[in-house]
Design a protein around this motif. Structure first.
Motif, mmCIF file in Angstrom:
data_model
loop_
_atom_site.group_PDB
_atom_site.id
_atom_site.type_symbol
_atom_site.label_atom_id
_atom_site.label_comp_id
_atom_site.label_asym_id
_atom_site.label_seq_id
_atom_site.Cartn_x
_atom_site.Cartn_y
_atom_site.Cartn_z
ATOM 1 N N GLN A 1 0.844 -1.189 0.000
ATOM 2 C CA GLN A 1 0.000 0.000 0.000
ATOM 3 C C GLN A 1 0.886 1.249 0.000
ATOM 4 O O GLN A 1 1.729 1.412 0.867
ATOM 5 C CB GLN A 1 -0.881 0.004 1.237
ATOM 6 N N VAL A 2 0.661 2.104 -0.977
ATOM 7 C CA VAL A 2 1.460 3.324 -1.079
ATOM 8 C C VAL A 2 1.051 4.316 0.001
ATOM 9 O O VAL A 2 -0.135 4.553 0.231
ATOM 10 C CB VAL A 2 1.258 3.967 -2.464
ATOM 11 N N GLN A 3 2.057 4.860 0.671
ATOM 12 C CA GLN A 3 1.793 5.894 1.666
ATOM 13 C C GLN A 3 2.812 7.010 1.544
ATOM 14 O O GLN A 3 4.008 6.752 1.377
ATOM 15 C CB GLN A 3 1.854 5.305 3.082
ATOM 16 N N ASN B 1 1.189 10.431 -9.398
ATOM 17 C CA ASN B 1 0.356 9.250 -9.171
ATOM 18 C C ASN B 1 -0.128 9.113 -7.727
ATOM 19 O O ASN B 1 -1.201 8.553 -7.479
ATOM 20 C CB ASN B 1 1.149 7.975 -9.511
ATOM 21 N N HIS B 2 0.694 9.559 -6.792
ATOM 22 C CA HIS B 2 0.389 9.335 -5.378
ATOM 23 C C HIS B 2 0.540 10.637 -4.608
ATOM 24 O O HIS B 2 1.449 11.428 -4.893
ATOM 25 C CB HIS B 2 1.331 8.282 -4.783
ATOM 26 N N TRP B 3 -0.338 10.808 -3.622
ATOM 27 C CA TRP B 3 -0.376 12.057 -2.859
ATOM 28 C C TRP B 3 -0.473 11.762 -1.363
ATOM 29 O O TRP B 3 -1.111 10.783 -0.952
ATOM 30 C CB TRP B 3 -1.596 12.889 -3.265
#
Length: 124
Positions: free
Chosen positions: A1-3, A112-114
């Motif tokens: 999971q991206v964090q 892509n991710h924030w």
């Protein structure tokens, strides 16, 4: 999971300094462009700075050039934003973001991710 988890925000007087951190997990950090954006109350999100995968290439918004410095530590999966000579107009929520692309970009849509953001308030 991206964090992406920001920290280091707070209340500071004009002319003061803060150092923001962005701790990343869940993806291969050293393959991503990293960036800082900010959003003041009632205003649109704006680009602040980016740094390439190796840390060798950076760019800044004109409004922060000469005052802010972006950096990264790939061994720690962490990005930083050193903010000096802060002004009341720097007050905003600061958000870090990650972009999986070859060329650095200041366009938010390329990221892509924030993270969730950290509040920076500069008093006059």
């Amino acid at each position: 999971q991206v964090q992406l988890v920001e920290s280091g925000g707070g209340l500071v007087q004009a002319g003061g300094s803060l150092r923001l951190s962005c701790a990343a997990s869940g993806f291969t950090f050293n393959t991503y462009i990293m960036g800082w954006f900010r959003q003041a109350s009632g205003k649109e999100r704006e680009f602040v700075a980016y740094i390439d995968q190796s840390g060798g290439s950076t760019d800044y918004a004109d409004s922060v050039k000469g005052r802010f410095t972006i950096s990264r530590d790939n061994a720690k999966n962490t990005m930083y934003l050193q903010m000096n000579s802060l002004k009341p107009e720097d007050t905003a929520v600061y958000v870090c973001a990650a972009a999986y692309r070859y060329r650095p970009t200041s366009y938010a849509g390329d990221y892509n991710h924030w993270g969730q953001g950290t509040q920076v308030t500069v008093s006059s």
